[in-house]
Design a protein around this motif. Structure first.
Motif, PDB file in Angstrom:
ATOM      1  N   THR A   1       9.796 -28.847  13.270  1.00  0.00           N
ATOM      2  CA  THR A   1       8.281 -28.959  13.156  1.00  0.00           C
ATOM      3  C   THR A   1       7.936 -29.917  12.134  1.00  0.00           C
ATOM      4  O   THR A   1       7.132 -30.743  12.290  1.00  0.00           O
ATOM      5  CB  THR A   1       7.653 -27.818  12.841  1.00  0.00           C
ATOM      6  OG1 THR A   1       8.032 -26.699  13.871  1.00  0.00           O
ATOM      7  CG2 THR A   1       6.291 -27.594  13.207  1.00  0.00           C
ATOM      8  N   ASN A   2       8.383 -29.829  11.022  1.00  0.00           N
ATOM      9  CA  ASN A   2       8.091 -30.590   9.930  1.00  0.00           C
ATOM     10  C   ASN A   2       9.264 -31.231   9.077  1.00  0.00           C
ATOM     11  O   ASN A   2      10.414 -30.758   9.009  1.00  0.00           O
ATOM     12  CB  ASN A   2       7.138 -29.680   8.593  1.00  0.00           C
ATOM     13  CG  ASN A   2       5.832 -29.362   9.283  1.00  0.00           C
ATOM     14  OD1 ASN A   2       5.211 -30.212   9.835  1.00  0.00           O
ATOM     15  ND2 ASN A   2       5.570 -28.110   9.143  1.00  0.00           N
ATOM     16  N   GLY A   3       9.115 -32.416   8.325  1.00  0.00           N
ATOM     17  CA  GLY A   3      10.062 -33.166   7.720  1.00  0.00           C
ATOM     18  C   GLY A   3      10.918 -34.106   8.380  1.00  0.00           C
ATOM     19  O   GLY A   3      12.027 -34.644   7.971  1.00  0.00           O
ATOM     20  N   LYS A   4      10.779 -34.139   9.860  1.00  0.00           N
ATOM     21  CA  LYS A   4      11.701 -34.947  10.751  1.00  0.00           C
ATOM     22  C   LYS A   4      11.636 -36.362  10.355  1.00  0.00           C
ATOM     23  O   LYS A   4      12.668 -36.984  10.059  1.00  0.00           O
ATOM     24  CB  LYS A   4      11.055 -34.980  12.110  1.00  0.00           C
ATOM     25  CG  LYS A   4      11.227 -33.542  12.786  1.00  0.00           C
ATOM     26  CD  LYS A   4      10.966 -33.725  14.409  1.00  0.00           C
ATOM     27  CE  LYS A   4       9.625 -33.983  14.662  1.00  0.00           C
ATOM     28  NZ  LYS A   4       8.549 -33.236  14.221  1.00  0.00           N
ATOM     29  N   THR A   5      10.477 -37.055   9.918  1.00  0.00           N
ATOM     30  CA  THR A   5      10.285 -38.285   9.675  1.00  0.00           C
ATOM     31  C   THR A   5      11.204 -38.586   8.382  1.00  0.00           C
ATOM     32  O   THR A   5      11.843 -39.799   8.164  1.00  0.00           O
ATOM     33  CB  THR A   5       9.014 -38.848   9.655  1.00  0.00           C
ATOM     34  OG1 THR A   5       8.572 -38.722  11.117  1.00  0.00           O
ATOM     35  CG2 THR A   5       8.828 -40.289   9.417  1.00  0.00           C
ATOM     36  N   THR A   6      10.717 -38.067   7.247  1.00  0.00           N
ATOM     37  CA  THR A   6      11.542 -38.270   6.111  1.00  0.00           C
ATOM     38  C   THR A   6      12.931 -37.894   6.113  1.00  0.00           C
ATOM     39  O   THR A   6      13.653 -38.811   5.617  1.00  0.00           O
ATOM     40  CB  THR A   6      10.916 -37.239   4.909  1.00  0.00           C
ATOM     41  OG1 THR A   6       9.439 -37.421   4.822  1.00  0.00           O
ATOM     42  CG2 THR A   6      11.549 -37.378   3.662  1.00  0.00           C
ATOM     43  N   THR A   7      13.205 -36.948   6.792  1.00  0.00           N
ATOM     44  CA  THR A   7      15.005 -36.722   6.683  1.00  0.00           C
ATOM     45  C   THR A   7      15.571 -37.935   7.721  1.00  0.00           C
ATOM     46  O   THR A   7      16.393 -38.455   7.220  1.00  0.00           O
ATOM     47  CB  THR A   7      15.115 -35.256   7.636  1.00  0.00           C
ATOM     48  OG1 THR A   7      14.331 -34.372   6.594  1.00  0.00           O
ATOM     49  CG2 THR A   7      16.582 -34.895   7.281  1.00  0.00           C
TER      50      THR A   7
END
Length: 456
Positions: free
Chosen positions: A120-126
């Motif tokens: 849900t969150n953190g996909k782009t940064t990771t």
């Protein structure tokens, strides 16, 4: 699959749809691309693209339902923004006409190993961080998917020895079939996109598809602290590599004595101190743990991982520092398009916050967002169609320091009037951008321009 002279219908004229249409045409297929917007609606924004598509012999079906031509198609490629429950798609399934996502199309043609990251969150940064680590290890690494570059844009350039790092959304996973990454990663699961998926269970099921074709030679990186992720363990055949910010693990990637630590497959070593990271917040520690786990699976040496983690400065529009004006810091967190992402942004701030929020209504409940306001948020400025819904929830929770603005420029001006030296102004909307902007990127850019304009 034989492509020459196959009838392929692309649904949706966004980036991935246009990329898919061009690719299929180059492969020799007979391509049609459909969009419910009429030609006159699209021309002002994409006249050059339309002319290019037509010059390639691609037929455009604009402003019309594609149902009459469905039965003559060999394959339908669906853009991620198009719901899968539309009547013509149901008809296609009944007729056994395959409906693929653009990710599936890219995968079928891809010659090299794929790292696929969802959550849900953190996909782009990771995804960005993994991409940087993998490029340091092997320069011919392609970062594609939901991050902005379609898989189908790059697949023809890929060679067997290369690597793909792909950010994958639940929308893209709905219509995969054979998609099988070497490493999958599920960072976290919290309610999101319920206007599309209808139920949380449907949303979780879509996310789980990332590992459904993996086998025991593949790897799945999972967040040990996420209850939903832990429940997935019994459903997969891949080797599981857990990560945890809160506890030491018998095997996996975790925090030990304020250090990112790896204990897996004969590796037993610290990577770097948490204090060495340049990215703010506990969520970014989790992103760094996940990126470490993913790249360890791919055989990247510890020294390369350490160097990139320490040097990584983050992603544009995700808790991005913009400027300091009259002692007030301004942060752009436009990529916080749901409640959980926006909570993360609030928790990362060390100063009293004048918060700018609101946007398109995805059916979210804003109670948990407002619950983190005490001792953090001093004032809330709202834009977009969720404003009244958020105000009602805030009043129910006893928070009344709220103003509405009709534009991002007006919101920034109001924030400057309210904030005093030592405060910060944070754009962290907790909502999608599509009610007022083309994308969260446009929203973030307009926020930054409004901040720079404060200097005169």
């Amino acid at each position: 699959m034989e492509w020459q002279n196959r009838n392929i219908l692309i649904i949706g004229m966004a980036r991935s749809g246009i990329s898919s249409a061009k690719l299929c045409s180059r492969l020799g297929a007979k391509v049609k691309i459909q969009d419910m917007k009429k030609r006159e609606e699209l021309i002002p924004f994409m006249e050059e693209e339309i002319n290019l598509l037509e010059s390639m012999g691609i037929e455009l079906i604009l402003g019309e339902d594609p149902e009459p031509i469905i039965e003559s198609q060999d394959l339908i490629v669906l853009s991620p923004g198009v719901p899968t429950d539309l009547e013509f798609l149901q008809k296609a399934k009944q007729m056994n006409i395959p409906v693929w996502s653009e990710i599936e199309l890219g995968y079928v043609l891809c010659p090299c190993p794929i790292i696929a990251i969802t959550g849900t969150n953190g996909k782009t940064t990771t995804t960005t961080l993994v991409g940087e680590i993998m490029k340091a290890y092997h320069p011919d690494t392609y970062v594609v998917g939901n991050i902005g570059t379609p898989f189908t844009d790059k697949v023809e350039q890929m060679k067997q020895q290369d690597f793909v790092v792909a950010e994958i959304s639940s929308f893209q996973l709905e219509t995969i079939h054979t998609f099988k990454p070497k490493v999958s990663a599920i960072l976290n699961i919290t309610p999101d996109h319920l206007n599309r998926h209808k139920t949380f269970e449907n949303y979780v099921s879509a996310k789980e598809r990332i590992f459904e074709n993996q086998d025991s030679d593949d790897f799945c990186v999972l967040n040990e602290e996420d209850d939903i992720c832990r429940k997935m363990k019994g459903k997969m055949c891949a080797q599981i590599i857990p990560f945890s910010r809160k506890k030491e693990l018998d095997e996996g990637v975790f925090v030990k004595d304020d250090e990112i630590y790896v204990k897996w497959n004969k590796i037993n070593t610290g990577i770097c101190k948490i204090s060495d990271l340049q990215i703010l917040g506990d969520h970014n520690v989790e992103n760094a743990l996940a990126a470490t786990a993913i790249t360890i699976c791919m055989g990247v040496p510890v020294e390369i991982i350490r160097n990139i983690l320490i040097g990584f400065k983050g992603v544009e529009h995700r808790i991005e520092y913009v400027d300091t004006i009259d002692g007030v810091q301004y942060y752009n967190d436009s990529k916080a398009t749901n409640v959980d992402a926006a909570i993360i942004g609030i928790k990362a701030m060390k100063r009293p916050i004048v918060l700018i929020g609101g946007g398109m209504d995805k059916g979210a409940d804003f109670t948990e967002w407002i619950d983190v306001f005490p001792n953090k948020v001093k004032y809330l400025i709202l834009i977009g169609e969720t404003s009244d819904k958020i105000i009602q929830t805030a009043h129910e929770k006893g928070f009344f320091n709220i103003k509405k603005a009709s534009s991002i420029n007006e919101a920034v001006i109001l924030a400057k009037e309210i904030a005093v030296s030592g405060d910060c102004v944070l754009l962290s909307p907790a909502c999608a951008s599509w009610d007022m902007f083309k994308s969260y990127e446009e929203r973030g850019e307009m926020f930054k321009q409004a901040v720079y304009a404060l200097k005169g």
